[in-house]
Design an enzyme around this catalytic site. Structure first.
Site, PDB file in Angstrom:
ATOM      1  N   ARG A   1       0.791  -1.221   0.000  1.00 26.25           N
ATOM      2  CA  ARG A   1       0.000   0.000   0.000  1.00 26.25           C
ATOM      3  C   ARG A   1       0.828   1.277   0.000  1.00 26.25           C
ATOM      4  O   ARG A   1       0.613   2.184  -0.805  1.00 26.25           O
ATOM      5  CB  ARG A   1      -0.919   0.057   1.235  1.00 26.25           C
ATOM      6  CG  ARG A   1      -2.137  -0.788   1.157  1.00 26.25           C
ATOM      7  CD  ARG A   1      -2.465  -1.325   2.536  1.00 26.25           C
ATOM      8  NE  ARG A   1      -1.523  -2.377   2.810  1.00 26.25           N
ATOM      9  CZ  ARG A   1      -1.735  -3.656   2.504  1.00 26.25           C
ATOM     10  NH1 ARG A   1      -2.884  -4.006   2.060  1.00 26.25           N
ATOM     11  NH2 ARG A   1      -0.813  -4.569   2.698  1.00 26.25           N
ATOM     12  N   THR A   2       1.775   1.370   0.937  1.00 28.28           N
ATOM     13  CA  THR A   2       2.486   2.636   1.121  1.00 28.28           C
ATOM     14  C   THR A   2       3.323   2.971  -0.118  1.00 28.28           C
ATOM     15  O   THR A   2       3.295   4.108  -0.614  1.00 28.28           O
ATOM     16  CB  THR A   2       3.383   2.538   2.371  1.00 28.28           C
ATOM     17  OG1 THR A   2       2.585   2.022   3.434  1.00 28.28           O
ATOM     18  CG2 THR A   2       3.946   3.879   2.763  1.00 28.28           C
TER      19      THR A   2
ATOM     20  N   LYS B   1      25.323  -6.118  -1.749  1.00 26.24           N
ATOM     21  CA  LYS B   1      26.800  -6.117  -1.810  1.00 26.24           C
ATOM     22  C   LYS B   1      27.391  -5.401  -0.605  1.00 26.24           C
ATOM     23  O   LYS B   1      28.585  -5.116  -0.565  1.00 26.24           O
ATOM     24  CB  LYS B   1      27.264  -5.428  -3.093  1.00 26.24           C
ATOM     25  CG  LYS B   1      26.747  -6.077  -4.358  1.00 26.24           C
ATOM     26  CD  LYS B   1      27.162  -5.261  -5.578  1.00 26.24           C
ATOM     27  CE  LYS B   1      26.385  -5.673  -6.806  1.00 26.24           C
ATOM     28  NZ  LYS B   1      26.514  -4.679  -7.891  1.00 26.24           N
TER      29      LYS B   1
ATOM     30  N   ARG C   1      11.171   3.759   3.827  1.00 24.91           N
ATOM     31  CA  ARG C   1      10.723   2.703   4.745  1.00 24.91           C
ATOM     32  C   ARG C   1      11.951   1.862   5.067  1.00 24.91           C
ATOM     33  O   ARG C   1      12.679   1.439   4.162  1.00 24.91           O
ATOM     34  CB  ARG C   1       9.649   1.833   4.111  1.00 24.91           C
ATOM     35  CG  ARG C   1       9.407   0.582   4.971  1.00 24.91           C
ATOM     36  CD  ARG C   1       8.188  -0.175   4.607  1.00 24.91           C
ATOM     37  NE  ARG C   1       6.983   0.564   4.959  1.00 24.91           N
ATOM     38  CZ  ARG C   1       5.777   0.019   4.973  1.00 24.91           C
ATOM     39  NH1 ARG C   1       5.610  -1.262   4.659  1.00 24.91           N
ATOM     40  NH2 ARG C   1       4.715   0.735   5.292  1.00 24.91           N
TER      41      ARG C   1
ATOM     42  N   HIS D   1       4.849   5.580  11.679  1.00 25.45           N
ATOM     43  CA  HIS D   1       4.336   5.503  10.312  1.00 25.45           C
ATOM     44  C   HIS D   1       3.346   6.672  10.174  1.00 25.45           C
ATOM     45  O   HIS D   1       2.131   6.472  10.136  1.00 25.45           O
ATOM     46  CB  HIS D   1       3.643   4.145  10.129  1.00 25.45           C
ATOM     47  CG  HIS D   1       3.334   3.758   8.726  1.00 25.45           C
ATOM     48  ND1 HIS D   1       3.472   4.613   7.640  1.00 25.45           N
ATOM     49  CD2 HIS D   1       2.866   2.587   8.205  1.00 25.45           C
ATOM     50  CE1 HIS D   1       3.111   3.971   6.540  1.00 25.45           C
ATOM     51  NE2 HIS D   1       2.748   2.745   6.858  1.00 25.45           N
TER      52      HIS D   1
HETATM   53  N1  ASP Z   1       1.592  -2.006   6.931  1.00 27.50           N
HETATM   54  C1  ASP Z   1       1.721  -1.471   8.253  1.00 27.50           C
HETATM   55  C2  ASP Z   1       3.184  -1.163   8.545  1.00 27.50           C
HETATM   56  O1  ASP Z   1       4.005  -1.336   7.668  1.00 27.50           O
HETATM   57  C3  ASP Z   1       1.117  -2.358   9.270  1.00 27.50           C
HETATM   58  C4  ASP Z   1       1.580  -3.793   9.239  1.00 27.50           C
HETATM   59  O2  ASP Z   1       2.531  -4.133   8.524  1.00 27.50           O
HETATM   60  O3  ASP Z   1       0.962  -4.574   9.952  1.00 27.50           O
HETATM   61  O4  ASP Z   1       3.470  -0.734   9.608  1.00 27.50           O
HETATM   62  N1   CP Z   2      -0.468  -0.125   5.789  1.00 22.58           N
HETATM   63  C1   CP Z   2       0.746  -0.317   5.240  1.00 22.58           C
HETATM   64  O1   CP Z   2       1.717   0.380   5.533  1.00 22.58           O
HETATM   65  O2   CP Z   2       0.781  -1.280   4.265  1.00 22.58           O
HETATM   66  P1   CP Z   2       2.092  -1.753   3.484  1.00 22.58           P
HETATM   67  O3   CP Z   2       3.003  -2.369   4.507  1.00 22.58           O
HETATM   68  O4   CP Z   2       1.597  -2.726   2.466  1.00 22.58           O
HETATM   69  O5   CP Z   2       2.713  -0.538   2.867  1.00 22.58           O
END
Ligand code: ASP
Ligand code: CP
Length: 310
Positions: A54-55, A82, A104, A134
């Site tokens: 998603r993110t 590497k 991330r 987040h």
């Molecule tokens: N997608 C969210 C995160 O990356 C929540 C999860 O992974 O459960 O923090």
């Molecule tokens: N909610 C969320 O951060 O989803 P992803 O880990 O898929 O990005």
């Protein structure tokens, strides 16, 4: 504000500005042609050291809808294998001209190193750092809540599950407090972090009594990839005490909504029928994520673009 590192850095005015801007930008997402020229000529780098669906996709969609150029970097398949460090990776991308870096990383604090040690000159946006924060998830969650409940002042938000490993829970607790909501965390004692008593929240071990007075029930994923010990007796026992099923959901007040940041473990923290029910706004959270991330990019980069152009 130059960076977005923590939801706790946002004043009430900052948060409302982002949410109000996102409201306007959501209208763009509904047009047949979903593009604005605002960030033309700007470059957004998505720097993902940890998996994401998603993110990563929504930051890419958000940047493209504002006409920015987007560079996607994933640690898998890169020279990180590497042994290249975060600093050298960031400086390589900087050399290609990044106006914003969306990062991330599995290490809590990685976005701070990027921003404060100036490994990049661009705006740094935290897209999830370890078990820390987040912030854009909290913003899209608040945005979604506002659309269903109106002003969040005095609203009861219950966040349930693996709080210990959740950056979503921390960012939500901070932002929701700023917006005047009352947050209750419900989890087994083993999944509450040390120091939770310093958070602006109440805690409980009893989901049944919490759901009855909740305007929002936000379920969190059990993050098995971060667990190196046994935090509860069995998956079945966890679901029985801390899972949201139809019977529990039916005890929520009229108009109350169910949220989950995703990805979900259907059958574990949330049953499939609840995830797909009319109270569930989980898919809407994803749609709103694009508008909120457009707002963040626009507010962090848009002003700078105007200055540069002047
Ligand atoms: N997608 C969210 C995160 O990356 C929540 C999860 O992974 O459960 O923090
Ligand atoms: N909610 C969320 O951060 O989803 P992803 O880990 O898929 O990005």
């Amino acid at each position: 504000m130059k960076h977005l590192l923590s939801a706790g850095d946002l004043s009430r005015d900052d948060a409302l500005r982002i949410l109000d801007t996102a409201d306007e930008l959501l209208a763009v997402a509904r047009r047949p042609i979903k593009k604005l020229p605002t960030l033309r000529g700007r470059t957004v780098v998505n720097l993902f050291f940890e998996d994401s669906t998603r993110t990563r996709i929504s930051f890419e969609a958000a940047a493209k809808r504002l006409s920015a150029d987007v560079i996607n970097f994933a640690a898998k398949g890169s020279s990180v294998s590497k042994g290249e460090s975060l600093k050298d990776t960031a400086m390589t991308l900087q050399a290609m001209g990044a106006d914003a870096v969306v990062i991330r990383h599995h290490a809590s604090g990685a976005p701070y190193r990027l921003a404060h040690l100036e490994w990049t000159h661009g705006a740094v946006i935290n897209a999830g750092d370890g078990m820390h924060e987040h912030p854009t998830q909290a913003l899209l969650d608040a945005f979604t809540m506002r659309r269903h409940l109106g002003d969040l002042q005095g609203k009861n938000i219950t966040i349930v599950g693996d709080i210990l490993h959740s950056r979503v829970a921390r960012s939500n607790a901070l932002l929701l407090d700023t917006l005047g909501a009352r947050v209750t965390l419900v989890a087994p004692p083993t999944l509450l972090p040390v120091g939770v008593d310093t958070w602006p929240v109440e805690t409980s071990y009893d989901l049944d009594s919490a759901v009855e007075k909740s305007d929002v029930v936000m379920m969190l994923r059990v993050q098995r990839e971060r667990m190196n010990a046994s935090y509860f007796p069995s998956a079945r026992e966890y679901s029985r005490r801390y899972g949201l099923d139809q019977a529990r959901m039916n005890r929520m007040p009229d108009g109350a909504i169910v949220m989950h940041p995703g990805p979900m473990n259907r059958g574990m923290e949330i049953s499939a029928d609840v995830a797909d029910s009319v109270r569930s706004v989980i898919v809407e959270q994803v749609t709103n994520g694009v508008a909120v991330r457009m707002a963040v990019l626009y507010l962090l980069l848009g002003g700078a673009a105007e200055e540069g152009d002047a």
